[in-house]
Design an enzyme around this catalytic site. Structure first.
Site, PDB file in Angstrom:
ATOM      1  N   ALA A  23     -32.789  35.600 -63.831  1.00 20.72           N
ATOM      2  CA  ALA A  23     -31.932  36.580 -62.825  1.00 20.72           C
ATOM      3  C   ALA A  23     -32.194  38.139 -63.594  1.00 20.72           C
ATOM      4  O   ALA A  23     -32.286  39.070 -62.799  1.00 20.72           O
ATOM      5  CB  ALA A  23     -30.785  36.262 -62.317  1.00 20.72           C
ATOM      6  N   SER A 105     -17.861  26.508 -57.132  1.00 21.62           N
ATOM      7  CA  SER A 105     -18.384  27.758 -57.168  1.00 21.62           C
ATOM      8  C   SER A 105     -19.146  28.605 -56.119  1.00 21.62           C
ATOM      9  O   SER A 105     -18.707  29.620 -55.807  1.00 21.62           O
ATOM     10  CB  SER A 105     -19.313  27.734 -58.309  1.00 21.62           C
ATOM     11  OG  SER A 105     -18.977  26.687 -59.295  1.00 21.62           O
ATOM     12  N   ASP A 127     -24.790  16.346 -59.336  1.00 25.57           N
ATOM     13  CA  ASP A 127     -24.496  15.565 -58.387  1.00 25.57           C
ATOM     14  C   ASP A 127     -25.426  15.626 -57.354  1.00 25.57           C
ATOM     15  O   ASP A 127     -25.394  14.760 -56.413  1.00 25.57           O
ATOM     16  CB  ASP A 127     -22.950  15.744 -57.942  1.00 25.57           C
ATOM     17  CG  ASP A 127     -21.854  15.965 -58.838  1.00 25.57           C
ATOM     18  OD1 ASP A 127     -22.173  15.145 -60.191  1.00 25.57           O
ATOM     19  OD2 ASP A 127     -20.771  16.453 -58.763  1.00 25.57           O
ATOM     20  N   GLY A 170     -21.488  12.040 -60.555  1.00 27.73           N
ATOM     21  CA  GLY A 170     -22.041  12.179 -59.154  1.00 27.73           C
ATOM     22  C   GLY A 170     -20.903  12.299 -58.203  1.00 27.73           C
ATOM     23  O   GLY A 170     -21.251  12.864 -57.250  1.00 27.73           O
ATOM     24  N   ARG A 252     -25.160  15.356 -68.665  1.00 30.46           N
ATOM     25  CA  ARG A 252     -25.043  16.791 -68.278  1.00 30.46           C
ATOM     26  C   ARG A 252     -26.067  17.585 -69.334  1.00 30.46           C
ATOM     27  O   ARG A 252     -26.245  18.944 -68.900  1.00 30.46           O
ATOM     28  CB  ARG A 252     -23.817  17.261 -68.185  1.00 30.46           C
ATOM     29  CG  ARG A 252     -23.246  17.004 -66.933  1.00 30.46           C
ATOM     30  CD  ARG A 252     -22.350  18.043 -66.025  1.00 30.46           C
ATOM     31  NE  ARG A 252     -21.439  18.558 -66.676  1.00 30.46           N
ATOM     32  CZ  ARG A 252     -19.952  18.836 -66.919  1.00 30.46           C
ATOM     33  NH1 ARG A 252     -19.527  17.941 -65.967  1.00 30.46           N
ATOM     34  NH2 ARG A 252     -19.465  19.556 -67.375  1.00 30.46           N
TER      35      ARG A 252
HETATM   36  O1  F6P Z   1     -19.623  18.041 -60.700  1.00 30.67           O
HETATM   37  C1  F6P Z   1     -20.503  17.558 -61.980  1.00 30.67           C
HETATM   38  C2  F6P Z   1     -19.801  16.557 -62.691  1.00 30.67           C
HETATM   39  O2  F6P Z   1     -20.597  16.128 -63.726  1.00 30.67           O
HETATM   40  C3  F6P Z   1     -19.627  15.333 -62.146  1.00 30.67           C
HETATM   41  O3  F6P Z   1     -20.593  14.196 -62.003  1.00 30.67           O
HETATM   42  C4  F6P Z   1     -18.219  14.777 -62.810  1.00 30.67           C
HETATM   43  O4  F6P Z   1     -17.425  13.777 -62.039  1.00 30.67           O
HETATM   44  C5  F6P Z   1     -17.444  15.973 -63.102  1.00 30.67           C
HETATM   45  O5  F6P Z   1     -18.186  17.174 -63.173  1.00 30.67           O
HETATM   46  C6  F6P Z   1     -16.921  15.802 -64.639  1.00 30.67           C
HETATM   47  O6  F6P Z   1     -16.028  17.129 -64.726  1.00 30.67           O
HETATM   48  P1  F6P Z   1     -15.765  17.601 -65.950  1.00 30.67           P
HETATM   49  O7  F6P Z   1     -16.995  18.319 -66.929  1.00 30.67           O
HETATM   50  O8  F6P Z   1     -14.828  18.429 -65.747  1.00 30.67           O
HETATM   51  O9  F6P Z   1     -15.159  16.233 -66.766  1.00 30.67           O
END
Ligand code: F6P
Length: 319
Positions: A23, A105, A127, A170, A252
């Site tokens: 971007a 978001s 997710d 998820g 993640r």
């Molecule tokens: O929405 C993405 C996600 O990783 C979900 O899968 C999970 O339930 C949540 O965020 C976890 O959130 P945090 O990082 O705030 O603990």
């Protein structure tokens, strides 16, 4: 348009950096200045930003997470918070915004659009629960992480004749669990979209067990139950030794896959081209391998259609 802003918001995911880089460089190629706000809407509210030139986004494409950082903001959910954000954008001369994030978001992006801010959204959430995109950014990398972990666990499960319940993220979506089950050959996927008959599950596992298949992998979506409860039920019903692994935030992070690097780059480029063409209030999505814009107001009220074959297939292939 002279200056655009970029934010990454909500839960981070791999591929966000690719989108920021793309971007930024697309905007710069049109002679448009770029600012990146720190920690999503929080940075917008606090006025914490950095001006981004082409070098500022060098060396980030291959990194997980987001170099702009991310957050969830309670203040931005309020009218006063949103008015403050719009004021800050005006003061900075930012006349367009790219929002990279998940459903919360994108809801925020829609609110800004309704307040007159030209906005384009990029779907980014492991997710894969956002409508009007086949894949959101970060899903592919998360799946690769999950598959690596499940393969490792399968090795030890077979050495010890154990059943493992592996919990994946998820939220209310079973996409990660269902696809990971297919890709790892897991015996069972438990997902929120389909009611799990635990007695039936135990019967199937017992039958396998009696046939001599003495280890099993059950992949549980976090929104579909508690891993320990399921493991205990299986143990009590069959006498199987069970263990639980919660993969958590490991899913993640990590270097983005080729798919997410390309998707992030395509999304980032398309989002800025859209903004600069005056087409705003939309989200760019991946539909049949083409980048297709959809109105944010349509996206946020639509439920993602589950892949037709996904859950049924994981059950058939597993046991
Ligand atoms: O929405 C993405 C996600 O990783 C979900 O899968 C999970 O339930 C949540 O965020 C976890 O959130 P945090 O990082 O705030 O603990």
């Amino acid at each position: 348009m002279k200056k655009i802003g970029i934010i990454t918001s909500g839960g981070d995911c791999s591929g966000m950096n690719a989108a920021i880089r793309s971007a930024t460089r697309t905007a710069l190629s049109h002679g448009v200045q770029v600012v990146g706000f720190r920690k999503g809407y929080v940075g917008l509210l606090k006025g914490e930003y950095l001006e981004m030139g082409t070098k500022d986004v060098a060396g980030i494409l291959h990194r997980g997470g987001t170099f702009l950082q991310s957050a969830r903001s309670e203040e931005f959910r309020t009218v006063l918070g949103r008015e403050k954000a719009v004021r800050h954008l005006e003061e900075l001369g930012v006349d367009g915004l790219v929002v990279i994030g998940g459903d919360g978001s994108l809801n925020g992006a829609l609110a800004l659009h309704r307040m007159g801010v030209p906005v384009v959204g990029i779907p980014a959430s492991i997710d894969n629960d956002i409508a009007f995109t086949d894949m959101a950014l970060g899903v592919d990398t998360a799946l690769n992480n999950i598959i690596y972990a499940v393969d490792c666990i399968k090795d030890t499960a077979s050495s010890h004749d154990r059943a493992f319940v592996i919990e994946v993220m998820g939220r209310n979506s079973g996409y990660l669990a269902g696809t990971a089950a297919i890709a790892t050959g897991a015996e069972y996927a438990i997902v929120p979209e389909i009611e799990c008959d635990i007695t039936d599950l135990c019967n199937q596992l017992r039958q396998r067990y009696e046939e001599g298949r003495s280890n099993a992998i059950i992949i549980l979506a976090e929104g579909a139950g508690r891993a320990q409860n399921i493991a205990d039920t299986i143990k009590d019903a069959i006498g199987f030794e069970t263990r639980v692994t919660v993969l958590g935030h490991y899913q993640r992070g990590g270097a983005p896959s080729v798919f997410d690097r390309l998707l992030g780059s395509r999304f980032g480029h398309a989002a800025v081209e859209l903004l600069l063409s005056g087409d705003k209030g939309k989200m760019v999505g991946l539909c049949c391998n083409a980048i297709v814009p959809t109105l944010l107001e349509t996206v946020v009220v639509s439920e993602k259609r589950p892949q037709d074959d996904l859950h049924g297939m994981s059950q058939i292939l597993g046991i």
